[in-house]
Each structure stands twice: as C-alpha cells, then as structure tokens.
Design an enzyme around this catalytic site. Structure first.
Site, mmCIF file in Angstrom:
data_model
loop_
_atom_site.group_PDB
_atom_site.id
_atom_site.type_symbol
_atom_site.label_atom_id
_atom_site.label_comp_id
_atom_site.label_asym_id
_atom_site.label_seq_id
_atom_site.Cartn_x
_atom_site.Cartn_y
_atom_site.Cartn_z
ATOM 1 N N GLU A 1 6.818 -4.678 -5.938
ATOM 2 C CA GLU A 1 7.030 -4.617 -4.680
ATOM 3 C C GLU A 1 6.234 -5.624 -3.766
ATOM 4 O O GLU A 1 5.506 -6.270 -4.286
ATOM 5 C CB GLU A 1 6.232 -3.373 -4.199
ATOM 6 N N ARG B 1 2.871 17.716 -3.121
ATOM 7 C CA ARG B 1 1.613 19.052 -3.023
ATOM 8 C C ARG B 1 0.756 18.961 -1.734
ATOM 9 O O ARG B 1 1.279 17.987 -0.911
ATOM 10 C CB ARG B 1 0.677 18.515 -4.125
ATOM 11 N N LYS C 1 8.134 6.640 -9.232
ATOM 12 C CA LYS C 1 8.199 5.940 -8.097
ATOM 13 C C LYS C 1 9.336 5.217 -7.907
ATOM 14 O O LYS C 1 9.912 5.047 -6.822
ATOM 15 C CB LYS C 1 6.902 4.916 -7.977
ATOM 16 N N HIS D 1 -8.141 1.715 -3.386
ATOM 17 C CA HIS D 1 -6.769 2.308 -2.893
ATOM 18 C C HIS D 1 -6.857 3.844 -2.715
ATOM 19 O O HIS D 1 -5.590 4.495 -2.914
ATOM 20 C CB HIS D 1 -5.780 2.021 -3.901
HETATM 21 P P1 ADP Z 1 -1.184 5.873 -5.703
HETATM 22 O O1 ADP Z 1 0.055 6.661 -5.844
HETATM 23 O O2 ADP Z 1 -1.705 5.471 -6.785
HETATM 24 O O3 ADP Z 1 -1.931 6.620 -4.683
HETATM 25 P P2 ADP Z 1 0.151 4.457 -3.725
HETATM 26 O O4 ADP Z 1 1.594 3.761 -3.925
HETATM 27 O O5 ADP Z 1 0.296 5.621 -2.707
HETATM 28 O O6 ADP Z 1 -0.510 4.799 -4.936
HETATM 29 O O7 ADP Z 1 -0.717 3.333 -2.920
HETATM 30 C C1 ADP Z 1 -2.132 3.579 -2.572
HETATM 31 C C2 ADP Z 1 -2.862 2.675 -1.763
HETATM 32 O O8 ADP Z 1 -2.395 0.990 -2.127
HETATM 33 C C3 ADP Z 1 -2.146 2.498 -0.365
HETATM 34 O O9 ADP Z 1 -2.635 3.240 0.665
HETATM 35 C C4 ADP Z 1 -2.427 0.856 0.106
HETATM 36 O O10 ADP Z 1 -3.709 1.149 0.773
HETATM 37 C C5 ADP Z 1 -1.938 0.322 -1.227
HETATM 38 N N1 ADP Z 1 -0.626 -0.351 -1.317
HETATM 39 C C6 ADP Z 1 0.338 0.093 -1.953
HETATM 40 N N2 ADP Z 1 1.654 -0.512 -2.285
HETATM 41 C C7 ADP Z 1 1.142 -1.468 -1.432
HETATM 42 C C8 ADP Z 1 1.953 -2.956 -0.832
HETATM 43 N N3 ADP Z 1 3.270 -3.021 -1.409
HETATM 44 N N4 ADP Z 1 1.009 -3.543 0.021
HETATM 45 C C9 ADP Z 1 -0.099 -3.513 0.017
HETATM 46 N N5 ADP Z 1 -0.775 -2.415 -0.127
HETATM 47 C C10 ADP Z 1 -0.189 -1.501 -1.026
#
Ligand code: ADP
Length: 493
Positions: A202, A294, A118, A237
């Site tokens: 973040e 994917r 990431k 999440h």
């Molecule tokens: P993963 O790769 O584990 O699925 P993601 O980075 O795609 O993780 O994030 C999954 C979820 O987590 C997002 O859809 C959101 O709900 C929450 N999330 C991720 N980053 C943030 C952020 N900076 N602020 C608020 N919620 C976040």
C-alpha cells in the site's frame, strides 16, 4: 428468528461487563465464562451464571472454541456475544456456532472471512466504488511485480499482511533497495504471527488521520451509518484516545464517507454492527483501509453522540428485528471523547506494566461514563491485554468534553501499576489537541507528553497516607508500604 433468552458472553474485562449490563436491561440472562486467572473478576461476579473454561492461557480458555460452545450448549444459552478481540473475528468460530444452532451475535461467517482478508476486502471495495489506499490489487506476487507496483505508487510504501490485525504485520519501506529484504521479512513475520504468509503493498500515507464510520445493517436490507469517530492518537498502530465527531469534518465529507461506508456494507452483504476504517490525508481525501466485523473498543463515543445502545441493536438484529430508525432519524448530539486507561508506562514506550493495583477509584459526575474491568483494586493479569478501563465523556462542545475529560482523569486514582492516565491528561491539556491538530504520528510528534514529571512533595505525602490507611485496614499486621510505586498515578501528574 426467535427471541434470544440467554446470552453467553465469550470475553472478559470491561467489554464482558458492558455487554452483560445491556442483557440485564433487555431482560436476557447473562452468562460469563472465565479462565482460572479470572476467577474473582468483576465480570464473573456480575454475571447471572459463570463457568470456568480453562487455564489462564487464552489459547486454552477464551480462545477455546469447542469448550466455549460446550458450555453454551450445556447451560442452554441460545446466543454468544464475542465482544472484541479473542474469537470476535474468527470466521471458524461463527461457523461452528451456526453448526451447533447457537446464534452468533455478529455478521454471518462468510462476511467475517471475506473482511478478515485485507486483499479480498480491498478488491471488493474497489469493485463497488469505495476509494482504497493505492496499492496492489491482490497479494504482492513476485519481487519484480512488487517492485514495479512500488515504483508506480511511489515510496515510501507499506507492506501489510493480508491476514494482519491488532496493529501487527506492517513494515514501512522508504527506498527501492530495501524492498526485497523487507518483503522476505514481512512474509516470514506474517507466517509466524498469522499462519498466512501473504502480504500486499500500500502507499504509505504521510501522517494521515484515522477516521472510521460505524454502521448498522439488519437482516431486512436496512443499513444506516452512525457517523464517524476519529482515532488518530495511537501507539504501535493501536488506538489510545478517540472522539466523535471528528473535528475536521465538513457536512460534505461526512456525507461522502458515510455513503462510502454504506457501499462497503452493501458490497459484502453486511449484517450487524461493523466499522469501516479510512485514512484521511491532508487534502481531506479518504481511503478505505479495512472493515472490522465486530463491536469496537471505542464504540461508546458513538453511543454518547447518538443516544443508541449498540449492544442492544446487535441483539435485536441477531433476533431478526427490523431497525426502527432510518438514516434521516439519526443526528449527532454534542461531542464525546474516550481515553483508554492501560497498565502501561508511557515514558517507557508504553511498555505494559501489569501487576497489583492497590488503589483503584474511578471518576463520576455529569457526562462521565467509566467502562472498567475492575470494581475496585485488583490484579491486572499478565496473560491478557492490560486495559483497566475506558473513560468516556460527553459535552455539548469539543471544548467542554475536553475539560470534562481532564477533570475525570484527575479524579481517577490508581496506585500500584503505571498507567496511561498521565499521558491522556497531558494530551487533553496540550495545544495540538485543543487545536485539533491530530494525525497518526501524534504520539511520536509530541514526545514531551510521554515524559514523567517531578511530583510535589505534598501530593506524595497525601498518597502515602491513603495507602497506609488502606494497607492497615486490609491487614492489621501489614506494615505501611512505600508509596513510591503509586505516587505517579494519584492526582500528581
Ligand atoms: P490493523 O488491522 O492491524 O489494526 P490497520 O490496517 O487497521 O491495521 O492499520 C492500523 C494503523 O496503521 C492505522 O490506523 C494507521 O495509523 C496505520 N496505517 C495503516 N495503513 C497505513 C498507510 N497506508 N499509510 C499510513 N499509515 C497506515
């Protein structure tokens, strides 16, 4: 690149079936693999050929790269489709396929590797003018630098694992005093979950919307986006209800997010089907979050609004065929919703509830597509993700598809395990859903939608009668069992 004749599907459940259906349509031989726990699974029955790759435990079967490649080579499959989860985002597997001369239906392994990190993905996106969530430029190095960055972007912040995925490896920090301990915990969690301790910071966005853009890129440099999907309704999440298009979209925002997604694809020389995930704040500013290399679980909603078959597109791209359409040829037609039906108990924090499904009847009718991993009752195994099916509907408007979804969920009958059916139905009928008031906090914001309801006696009696009949026909010596374990799931929520 020669035409692919035989595709080994390195997955199980609904996605294996969904991929094999397209293989059949395209006249390609579909090969299934299965673990000992899945011997009688629907995907094994449907396949043209099927091979056991090991015991139930995923690490010894669906994640056993060498064994899967051995099977592919011995049955002369010329391509492997990894589906989602399992090996789909393992660069090492895509690389091994390349070394063995088997086409991996997905992007080249260096792209999977770059986007799987990431911090690397954020760096690349920033360099190409794609807005990212404010945060550290690379990994969070040292406590002092991390504390400075957190102060600069402002609390709350989110500590994320560089190698994270599946909603795991995230830790919210509300104040400066908590940062040191949270960093140490996040690093050790990242090490044990992903074998990589690197974390980054973040800005934590308050109740954003999760909106992602589907892209397709071929080997000739053609790239298109297939519009957006909104996936804000999540537990842990992880997504549970998705729709396309997103109801807050304006033509300007759609154009801007589509262009950003295409820049993201160009930045990493993407080839294949991919998804660029964004968070959108209340001011409708959007920020890149990550790229999934994917097919996504929720891809059917895009198929319903565009009329495309994404697996067919993936296969053609893997064969080196040039995409037959350009951006201006693509349009959004109507509205689609997907509800994921998991064997989980919504009233117990969506705790998995695997076990024997004694009744499993899926809905049908105009505009209803069910991608299920089961062709009747069966065992939801404890070893894997407890998803039973995805109900996907199409309607001319969001209102029509919401009504259609509610009807389909009522028609869906499951007994024996608790499911997310009643939760999804209540969401469809709730005011916040109907008004499009969505955010990633939806599940927590409306806890009343997760509560079980009292069930009218007549419905319990009706179900008891059905189960009694089924049990007796399955085994004449069988006593009629109590209907208690199933009543909640039958038309009665
Ligand atoms: P993963 O790769 O584990 O699925 P993601 O980075 O795609 O993780 O994030 C999954 C979820 O987590 C997002 O859809 C959101 O709900 C929450 N999330 C991720 N980053 C943030 C952020 N900076 N602020 C608020 N919620 C976040």
């Amino acid at each position: 690149m020669p035409k692919i004749k035989k595709v080994l599907v390195a997955n199980r459940g609904e996605i294996a079936l969904r991929i094999m259906r397209t293989c059949r349509e395209l006249d390609r031989i579909a090969v299934a693999i299965y673990s000992e726990a899945d011997r009688k699974s629907a995907h094994v029955v449907y396949a043209d050929e099927a091979y056991c790759v090991g015991p139930a435990r995923a690490s010894e079967s669906y994640l056993n790269m060498r064994r899967i490649l051995e099977v592919a080579q011995s049955c002369q499959a010329d391509a492997i489709h990894p589906g989602y989860g399992f090996l789909s985002e393992r660069a090492a597997f895509a690389r091994l396929c390349e070394e063995k001369g088997v086409t991996f239906i997905g992007p080249p392994w260096p792209v999977i590797q770059a986007m799987g990190d990431k911090t690397e993905a954020r760096r690349l996106m920033q360099a190409h003018g794609v807005p990212v969530v404010p945060g550290t430029d690379g990994e969070a190095l040292g406590m002092q630098a991390a504390a400075r960055k957190a102060e600069e972007i402002g609390f709350p912040v989110l500590i994320k694992a560089a190698a994270g995925g599946g909603g795991k490896g995230m830790r919210k920090v509300d104040k400066a005093q908590e940062l040191r301990q949270a960093m140490a915990l996040a690093q050790s969690e990242a090490q044990s979950a992903f074998g990589d301790p690197r974390v980054f910071i973040e800005k934590y966005l308050d109740a954003p919307r999760h909106i992602e853009v589907q892209i397709l890129a071929d080997t000739h440099g053609n790239r298109v986006h297939l519009f957006e999907r909104e996936c804000s309704i999540q537990r842990r999440h992880q997504k549970i209800i998705e729709e396309a298009p997103a109801c807050i979209m304006t033509p300007e925002l759609r154009r801007a997010m589509g262009e950003a997604a295409l820049r993201a694809a160009a930045a990493c020389n993407y080839v294949g089907a991919g998804t660029v995930e964004f968070l959108v704040d209340r001011a409708r500013r959007f920020f890149f979050m990550e790229m999934n290399t994917r097919l996504q679980v929720e891809h059917p909603v895009t198929e319903l609004i565009t009329g495309l078959d994404l697996v067919a597109e993936q296969i053609r791209i893997a064969e080196g065929v040039s995409m037959p359409f350009a951006q201006q040829d693509l349009n959004i037609n109507g509205h689609a919703i997907e509800c994921r039906i998991y064997a989980e108990d919504p009233s117990a924090g969506f705790l998995p509830d695997p076990g024997r499904m004694r009744l499993h009847e899926v809905p049908a009718g105009v505009g209803v597509r069910v991608d299920a991993g089961y062709d009747g009752p069966g065992e939801v195994p404890v070893h894997y993700d407890p998803m039973i099916a995805k109900v996907v509907v199409w309607g001319r408007t969001r209102e029509e598809s919401s009504r259609r979804m509610a009807r389909a969920l009522r028609d869906y009958q499951v007994a024996g395990v608790k499911t997310t059916l009643p939760y999804c139905l209540r969401v469809m009928e709730s005011a916040p859903w109907q008004h499009g008031e969505l955010s990633t906090h939806f599940v927590q914001d409306y806890p009343e939608l997760t509560q079980p309801e009292a069930v009218p006696y007549a419905q319990v009696a009706a179900l008891a009668a059905v189960l009694h009949r089924q049990d007796n026909s399955a085994s004449p010596t069988h006593d009629a069992r109590s209907a208690e374990d199933g009543w909640l799931q039958r038309r009665s929520f």
